[in-house]
Design an enzyme around this catalytic site. Structure first.
Site, PDB file in Angstrom:
ATOM      1  N   GLU A   1      -7.787  18.971 -37.228  1.00 46.22           N
ATOM      2  CA  GLU A   1      -7.064  17.741 -36.511  1.00 46.22           C
ATOM      3  C   GLU A   1      -7.504  16.555 -37.027  1.00 46.22           C
ATOM      4  OE1 GLU A   1      -7.544  17.198 -32.640  1.00 46.22           O
ATOM      5  OE2 GLU A   1      -5.769  15.991 -32.288  1.00 46.22           O
TER       6      GLU A   1
ATOM      7  N   LYS B   1       2.079  16.479 -31.162  1.00 45.02           N
ATOM      8  CA  LYS B   1       1.392  16.944 -30.037  1.00 45.02           C
ATOM      9  C   LYS B   1       1.880  16.517 -28.631  1.00 45.02           C
ATOM     10  CE  LYS B   1      -3.687  16.631 -28.753  1.00 45.02           C
ATOM     11  NZ  LYS B   1      -4.998  15.897 -29.521  1.00 45.02           N
TER      12      LYS B   1
ATOM     13  N   CYS C   1      -4.932  20.658 -30.482  1.00 44.09           N
ATOM     14  CA  CYS C   1      -6.279  20.457 -29.718  1.00 44.09           C
ATOM     15  C   CYS C   1      -5.988  20.700 -28.117  1.00 44.09           C
ATOM     16  CB  CYS C   1      -6.889  19.064 -30.162  1.00 44.09           C
ATOM     17  SG  CYS C   1      -8.471  19.099 -29.492  1.00 44.09           S
TER      18      CYS C   1
END
Lengths: 309, 309
Positions: free
Chosen positions: B45, B118, B155
């Site tokens: 990331e 995200k 993540c």
């Protein structure tokens, strides 16, 4: 009232086809557990006898009983005498032709605090449960006891993160899974190891994603196929208790009678949830697909209609 | 078209604050990966520089860029030259005052196959992402490439079973997680171990519950706190690839540059899902609570109204 500390335990043992012998064994183990200080004890699934779902046979329905009934009476007497919250299991006869795989919760005063009808029902070679059990209609609601709210689930439920999440959202203080799971003796050792490892891993993950302790009580021992067609099932034991980070607090071996016990600190649960605030960040605006079977075109159209897109 | 075999890999490395040096390093590592036969590669990331979310500083917004933009151009050129599907990451400037933490997918021909913003955004000491990134609005839709449908998540998403499930239900062939996660050097070793173990465990569990392979690409190395107030973050590496039973196929150490690679066999995915048919048995009639924040009384009343109980 939910207390801040619970001494929780579980029993792992093997069973014969003689209910009275099994009950005598459970009585002795529960007495030992109470003596060791436990206040809440989880028993393995369908602990009155052999795991009869290895085959489909109408005779097996004779094992079914009402709730309340003989099993809850047996457990209630022990719960009261030993001052224990007991999570047991019964093959419930709800009506003629309507049966469930049901977990029962007896409180310390011997009262039936509640029951949970297994929601996810397996069916694969050696585990023909769809023949015997109607999927539960209790939903995922924790059972209030004198020592806390117990998120009672059963065996196959343990593979579904949805069940653990819903119990947590409904305020469970811990998750418990009466279980009967084992190896097919035909599988090689590496496959057996992967299966056991998956079973431990997925449950530890429920603890992690929800910041909640978890107890899984399995049976152990080999049970022959009643029809003599297969090599039967080797129930793999490995019962365990883990904390809200998924950390193993206590774990049994594959083939032993044992009592596991751990201190569950609800203050610690909250501190773990503050460190990793998953409940804060769930995208509930984007989870509508979760109650769909699969998100193929038909389902997508339905979803758009419902969410007004 | 989804093929039956994918050679998938990931890169674990450390980053400096010099974008050009990072790009040079990534170029070399991607060349090596392609040479080793990979067709799909996942990068960590925010791989253009240091993990700037260790503090809240308006200057850091200068790192943001449009998509398509410099990062996708850099990756597209490499994807085409090396005949690779590349999953990268960018600090996306969508509009003045509107930024996302976005994963990008470049196909083998250099085209931008898609991007994923995200959805779950963390915010805790050292990870002040809510300051920088608006939660994504892409939903959980896999990105179609020439070699399969990639379930791209980022993540913090990795702690949410809902995200992995929705990607699976939408037809993903594998799950990938570009990641930047590490230890607080102040935590003792046992806490650090529990955190790393939780991170591996919960992702392996997504693979298990969905019968799907998974790749998690983390950075490694110590990065100082830009404000000099804390001891910074020790990014813990340990990138890994696991199969559809959650079995680890390849895993990196805590502090090394490395390439991991594994063969993903979609036929094997299906056979695993037949052995443990979780998708068959989900109780979609009983999951309505999952898009609620918590199932307290207000929420319960709403739920009953909606389901007509």
């Amino acid at each position: 009232m939910t207390r801040s500390h619970i001494k929780a335990g579980l029993i792992q043992t093997s069973f014969s086809d003689d209910r009275d012998k099994n009950w005598k064994k459970l009585t002795q183990l529960l007495e030992q557990t109470a003596k060791a200080g436990a206040e809440l004890v989880v028993l393995p699934e369908l602990h009155n006898g052999l795991y009869f779902c290895q085959h489909e046979d109408r005779q097996e329905f004779e094992r079914a009983e009402p709730i309340p009934g003989p099993s809850t009476e047996f457990l209630a007497t022990l719960a009261k005498r030993l001052n224990l919250v007991i999570i047991g299991s019964a093959f419930e006869r709800r009506a003629a032709g309507l049966y469930h795989n049901t977990a029962v919760v007896l409180d310390k005063d011997g009262s039936l605090a509640g029951s949970y009808r297994k929601m996810h029902i397996p069916d694969d070679p050696g585990y023909y449960e769809k023949y015997y059990f109607t999927p539960g209609d209790t939903g995922f609601t924790p059972i209030q006891t004198s020592i806390g709210k117990i998120g009672v689930l059963v065996c196959w439920d343990q593979w579904f993160p949805e069940a653990a999440r819903l119990m947590t959202l409904a305020g469970a203080d811990c998750l418990v899974y009466p279980t009967a799971i084992g190896w097919d003796p035909v599988d090689d050792e590496s496959e057996q190891q992967r299966q056991l490892d998956s079973w431990v891993t997925i449950q530890r993950a429920h603890a992690i994603s929800n910041g909640i302790p978890l107890l899984a009580a399995n049976r152990h021992g080999h049970e022959a196929d009643p029809d003599g067609k297969t090599k039967g099932t080797e129930f793999w034991g490995n019962s365990f208790i883990c904390g809200p980070q998924g950390e193993i607090l206590s774990q049994a071996a594959a083939a032993e009678d044992c009592l596991l016990q751990a201190d569950i600190d609800l203050g610690h649960n909250e501190s773990i949830r503050q460190t990793w605030p998953f409940l804060r960040d769930r995208r509930i605006d984007a989870y509508a697909g979760l109650d769909h079977r699969f998100l193929d075109q038909a389902s997508e159209n339905e979803l758009k209609k419902n969410t007004g897109e």
